[in-house]
Design a protein around this motif. Structure first.
Motif, PDB file in Angstrom:
ATOM      1  N   THR A  19      37.254  36.949  39.883  1.00 12.13           N
ATOM      2  CA  THR A  19      38.695  36.961  40.110  1.00 12.13           C
ATOM      3  C   THR A  19      39.244  35.553  39.904  1.00 12.13           C
ATOM      4  N   LEU A  54      38.491  43.773  44.676  1.00  7.94           N
ATOM      5  CA  LEU A  54      39.017  42.618  43.939  1.00  7.94           C
ATOM      6  C   LEU A  54      40.099  41.886  44.722  1.00  7.94           C
ATOM      7  N   GLN A  88      39.277  39.530  36.809  1.00  7.95           N
ATOM      8  CA  GLN A  88      40.588  40.086  37.137  1.00  7.95           C
ATOM      9  C   GLN A  88      41.471  38.912  37.553  1.00  7.95           C
ATOM     10  N   GLY A 147      39.345  30.799  42.169  1.00  5.10           N
ATOM     11  CA  GLY A 147      38.802  32.149  42.153  1.00  5.10           C
ATOM     12  C   GLY A 147      37.301  32.131  42.292  1.00  5.10           C
ATOM     13  N   ARG A 182      48.018  42.189  40.402  1.00  4.49           N
ATOM     14  CA  ARG A 182      47.102  42.210  39.263  1.00  4.49           C
ATOM     15  C   ARG A 182      47.898  41.914  37.996  1.00  4.49           C
ATOM     16  N   ILE A 226      39.845  37.826  45.855  1.00  5.77           N
ATOM     17  CA  ILE A 226      40.733  36.707  45.516  1.00  5.77           C
ATOM     18  C   ILE A 226      41.322  36.073  46.773  1.00  5.77           C
TER      19      ILE A 226
END
Length: 140
Positions: free
Chosen positions: A9, A50, A89, A41, A71, A54
């Motif tokens: 992330t 996810l 991501q 990240g 996102r 983060i």
């Protein structure tokens, strides 16, 4: 792409002036992108989503809380040979704080950069791609 195919992330943080918050990574062997500018990240821990990843990484690295992250995009993280070794991501959010007041626990420093400066920096490929995509969406 399914979430379980993504292991990393990154937080693409932008302030009111349109600057990007970048993280200068340690220049030590064995870590991804040593000595390069990147986004804050990191990788997921087992059983972690996810969004949880983060938020944990932001807190662990800089005691930073950014509740309105969204996102944004998924980018490939490549090795020195140019082969994709995993996917990241990228979350996007706004933060207007003073980086000098953050207790950085990993890396060398955090700094706000104007978008025009970013291409001149030594950066992780995936972070540079995330910023390029963000700039492509930005109003002229």
């Amino acid at each position: 792409m399914r979430d379980d195919e993504i292991k990393g992330t990154g937080a693409l943080l932008v302030n009111a002036a349109g600057q990007y918050l970048l993280h200068l990574r340690d220049d030590i062997p064995g870590i991804c992108d040593p000595g390069a500018w990147s986004l804050i990240g990191g990788n997921r821990e087992p059983g972690e989503g996810l969004e949880e990843t983060i938020q944990r990484e932001l807190w662990e690295e800089a005691e930073l809380v950014v509740p309105a992250l969204k996102r944004f995009t998924v980018v490939g993280s490549t090795g020195p040979d140019g082969v994709v070794k995993g996917f990241v991501q990228v979350f996007r959010g706004r933060w207007d704080g003073d980086v000098a007041g953050l207790p950085l626990s990993e890396g060398i420093m955090l700094h706000w950069f104007e978008p025009e400066i970013v291409p001149r920096l030594r950066m992780s490929q995936w972070a540079q791609e995330a910023i390029r995509r963000d700039r492509a969406c930005a109003p002229v």
